[in-house]
Design a protein around this motif. Structure first.
Motif, PDB file in Angstrom:
ATOM      1  N   ASP A 254     -20.674  65.646  -8.561  1.00 16.02           N
ATOM      2  CA  ASP A 254     -19.941  65.210  -7.864  1.00 16.02           C
ATOM      3  C   ASP A 254     -18.530  65.860  -8.660  1.00 16.02           C
ATOM      4  N   GLN A 255     -18.523  65.745  -9.933  1.00 14.46           N
ATOM      5  CA  GLN A 255     -17.568  66.498 -10.539  1.00 14.46           C
ATOM      6  C   GLN A 255     -17.385  67.786 -10.320  1.00 14.46           C
ATOM      7  N   MET A 256     -18.357  68.519 -10.367  1.00 10.11           N
ATOM      8  CA  MET A 256     -18.448  70.164  -9.973  1.00 10.11           C
ATOM      9  C   MET A 256     -17.991  70.419  -8.742  1.00 10.11           C
ATOM     10  N   ALA A 265     -21.444  72.467   0.357  1.00  8.64           N
ATOM     11  CA  ALA A 265     -22.614  72.738   1.050  1.00  8.64           C
ATOM     12  C   ALA A 265     -23.870  72.837   0.034  1.00  8.64           C
ATOM     13  N   THR A 266     -23.704  73.466  -1.149  1.00 10.82           N
ATOM     14  CA  THR A 266     -24.587  73.462  -2.167  1.00 10.82           C
ATOM     15  C   THR A 266     -25.050  72.124  -2.740  1.00 10.82           C
ATOM     16  N   ALA A 267     -23.974  71.711  -3.151  1.00 12.41           N
ATOM     17  CA  ALA A 267     -24.085  69.995  -3.607  1.00 12.41           C
ATOM     18  C   ALA A 267     -25.124  69.406  -2.825  1.00 12.41           C
ATOM     19  N   ARG A 268     -24.794  69.450  -1.524  1.00 13.16           N
ATOM     20  CA  ARG A 268     -25.475  68.552  -0.550  1.00 13.16           C
ATOM     21  C   ARG A 268     -27.267  68.851  -0.544  1.00 13.16           C
TER      22      ARG A 268
END
Length: 745
Positions: A254-256, A265-268
């Motif tokens: 989340d911090q990134m 989109a990548t984080a999801r």
């Protein structure tokens, strides 16, 4: 006109002459002065800070020197025979250059630890101001605001003390690092030196420890887990708490996203739960011992040292393996087990704190506090023997009630009159309750304290059955003192500490032993303990040579104990569940006793068979009447005839009258427990005698009508210690008071 202008000019001058004397003018002058002083002070501070940073940067080691520096002390632990058993200390992986470290690892670390890393000059003024503002608004201390550069300065040059002086030096060194090295070099140093827990320093060491591969191939999820460790390595370690590690890794992701280092989109698509952790090699149970022993180095070594050291211990490798196998092969179901084994001088030969150190490093041998059940009766009978009882004395195994508490025997059966030896061997609860009541529950507690029990002890009646929680190592120590003939025993695990060059920093010296109980008391309790194994509840602990010990089982089978000794080795075993739930079929005489026997067969195999000293050499005050005559002064006793009449020592025709004892015991027995001036005769009647009934062995005098009584009842009762009938009801149970029935089978 000219005259009027001149007049106005003179008025203006007059007003100017009045201004300096006003309050506003004085305040203005002081404000300007303070401002100027502040500016000057700021300039001087800036000059001083710049000078300090300059000299710190000038004297700072080169980059290559910082790369080679390693922090943390290496400790080599050896067994009693010199065998290396474990090496503890820092683990460094391969040094990775900035180009070799994955960008995702860099972004993850910067995002969660110092998102303004690329813009500040070693300290983060904006972050510091925000922390101060939050502290003022929330009325709390200023939270940590260390930048990556400050953390690096602390790890390389300083310690972790939270003092103002250390923080100031940390800030100066951080700015010196920024002065001398580039951001790329600082981040490379940091990622290769920061501590990630479990002895791992640097990302490569952490990656190999947790994921079994080099940090060069770290995935986003793996990088997030590693970056999340820095805040609290032990709390967020994936090998200790995988849920905490995953939760912290998601915070990193989340911090990134928040600071633009990761596309939403990548984080999801990130799934930290899917990360495969490395299989941890099964660690020897020796770590339970080192976890207990090594922290003592802080006390044993007068001066702290960071150089590598070798620690020689008391552990016997073969016995440790036998102890581990004995626990694992006998512990029932999903229960836990622990074992402590002491040599006759207190040296720890084996210590097992659980069934699996990797699964749980909680040390149940030294830290867990559990109820010992009837193993606690050791202290009850020690107090009784010290008060005058002997193993052959008669006691009454009958239902009793003490202050509203009615203990029950296993199976609900009662044997009537038996001797002390039998009562102990078969762990008769009713007899233990009567003995505790007679000698005094506080005296039982004092006896336990005398033998090394350090945990809180209850003095309610149920305490005689083991309701007070204890540590296994303390109970083992108490039994070891009995094995030593009533002499104190101090457990220890470190014999000496040496540097790598052979310099001795510490050498163990045997502590002075103190006499805890007289030798005849130690002989008496050894007699009882030996019988408990030979014919009583501890039969499963028999190993084909003399063994003395005691079982312990708590209510509804929550805890099982067996503690005993043979050939100079004392071993205690506990089994139960960490959540204190019942364990089906668990009794002290079953699994714990079998584990004791399995271990002890190996432990004593090379030791000579030792017979126990159970010969009671009674002190003079406990001698039989004929022997008493040879040693004691006749004036020491009062003598009375069959009718209770006082008789002079020696009697008519020089015949000696037999001394009368109100409880029907040998002369002098338990005299120390009765106050001759107490008309109530001291402690309660043994054997469960109810008020108004004769106590065990009490003679029934037949008064003669034709012979007047030579002395008053009051005098005789004071002289003989005879008890008056109670004139008030027994104390009732206190509101809310709860007793736990302990059964020992």
């Amino acid at each position: 006109m000219a005259r009027r202008r001149g007049s106005r000019s003179s008025k203006r001058k007059a007003k100017k002459s009045e201004r300096p004397g006003g309050f506003g003018a004085g305040l203005w002058r002081w404000t300007k002065r303070l401002f100027i002083a502040g500016v000057v002070a700021a300039i001087l501070a800036a000059i001083g800070l710049t000078t300090a940073v300059y000299f710190a940067a000038r004297n700072m080691p080169s980059y290559s020197a910082l790369r080679q520096s390693q922090h943390g002390q290496t400790i080599l632990v050896r067994a009693r025979d010199g065998t290396q058993i474990v090496e503890l200390g820092p683990s460094y992986g391969e040094w990775l250059t900035a180009d070799e470290i994955p960008e995702v690892m860099k972004h993850a670390m910067v995002s969660v630890e110092d998102h303004r890393f690329n813009s500040h000059f070693g300290i983060d003024p904006a972050g510091l101001m925000r922390a101060v503002w939050n502290a003022l608004n929330e009325d709390r201390q200023v939270s940590a605001t260390s930048t990556i550069t400050q953390q690096l300065a602390r790890n390389i040059f300083l310690n972790s003390n939270r003092t103002v002086d250390r923080k100031l030096r940390e800030a100066v060194l951080a700015m010196a690092l920024e002065w001398k090295f580039s951001k790329q070099e600082i981040l490379e140093l940091y990622l290769n030196k920061v501590y990630f827990g479990g002895g791992a320093y640097g990302v490569d060491s952490a990656s190999r420890k947790f994921f079994s591969h080099s940090a060069r191939t770290l995935s986003l999820e793996e990088a997030a887990i590693i970056a999340g460790l820095v805040k609290a390595p032990s709390r967020y370690s994936p090998t200790a708490d995988i849920d905490a590690a995953v939760g912290r890794a998601n915070v990193v992701v989340d911090q990134m996203v928040k600071y633009g280092d990761l596309d939403p989109a990548t984080a999801r698509q990130v799934n930290v739960d899917a990360v495969k952790l490395a299989q941890q090699d099964g660690q020897n149970s020796i770590r339970y011992f080192t976890d207990w022993a090594l922290p003592q180095l802080d006390l044993l070594l007068p001066n702290s040292t960071f150089e590598p050291i070798e620690v020689w211990t008391t552990i016997d490798i073969g016995m440790q393996r036998a102890a581990t196998a004995a626990i694992k092969s006998n512990v029932p179901g999903d229960a836990q087990g622990a074992l402590v084994s002491l040599d006759r001088d207190g040296a720890i030969l084996a210590l097992v704190g659980g069934t699996d150190y990797v699964t749980s490093n909680y040390n149940r041998a030294t830290d867990a506090m559990r109820q010992p059940g009837s193993a606690w009766k050791l202290f009850v009978y020690l107090a009784a023997l010290e008060a005058g009882y002997t193993p052959d004395d008669a006691v009454q195994d009958v239902p009793v009630t003490i202050n509203g508490w009615s203990p029950r025997n296993s199976g609900g059966s009662y044997a009537g009159q038996i001797d002390v030896r039998t009562a102990f061997a078969y762990s008769k609860n009713s007899v233990a309750a009567q003995l505790g009541n007679e000698v005094g529950f506080s005296n039982v507690a004092s006896m336990a304290r005398r033998f090394g029990i350090s945990t809180p002890i209850s003095t309610y009646p149920a305490m005689v059955l083991g309701s007070s929680e204890v540590r296994l190592i303390d109970m083992t120590r108490a039994f070891a003192a009995v094995s030593a003939g009533g002499q104190s025993v101090e457990p220890y695990g470190i014999t000496r500490v040496e540097t790598a060059d052979g310099e001795v920093l510490y050498r163990h010296e045997n502590q002075r032993a103190y006499t805890l109980v007289p030798d005849y008391v130690a002989a008496g309790i050894t007699d009882l303990l030996q019988t408990a194994v030979a014919t009583g509840t501890g039969k499963a602990a028999d190993i084909g040579r003399p063994v003395a010990g005691k079982t312990g089982t708590t209510n509804t089978n929550r805890d099982g104990y067996f503690v005993g000794f043979s050939s100079g080795i004392t071993t205690g075993v506990w089994m139960g569940r960490d959540d204190n739930k019942a364990v089906s079929g668990l009794q002290g005489g079953t699994a714990p006793a079998r584990a004791f026997a399995a271990y002890m067969r190996y432990a004593v195999r090379e030791r000579p068979v030792e017979e126990f000293d159970t010969d009671l050499k009674l002190p003079e005050w406990q001698l039989e009447p004929d022997d008493q005559y040879l040693f004691d002064d006749d004036d020491y006793y009062y003598y009375i005839d069959d009718q209770g009449n006082l008789v002079e020592p020696g009697g008519p025709q020089g015949e000696r009258s037999e001394p009368f004892d109100v409880e029907g015991e040998r002369p002098g027995t338990r005299r120390d427990n009765r106050d001759p001036l107490d008309p109530r005769g001291g402690p309660a009647q043994p054997g469960g005698a109810q008020p108004g009934q004769p106590s065990r062995g009490t003679p029934q005098p037949v008064p003669r009508q034709d012979a007047p009584q030579a002395a008053s009842d009051d005098f005789l009762e004071r002289a003989t210690g005879q008890r008056l009938p109670p004139d008030e009801p027994a104390p009732q149970r206190r509101p809310g008071e709860r007793y736990i029935d302990r059964r020992d089978r």
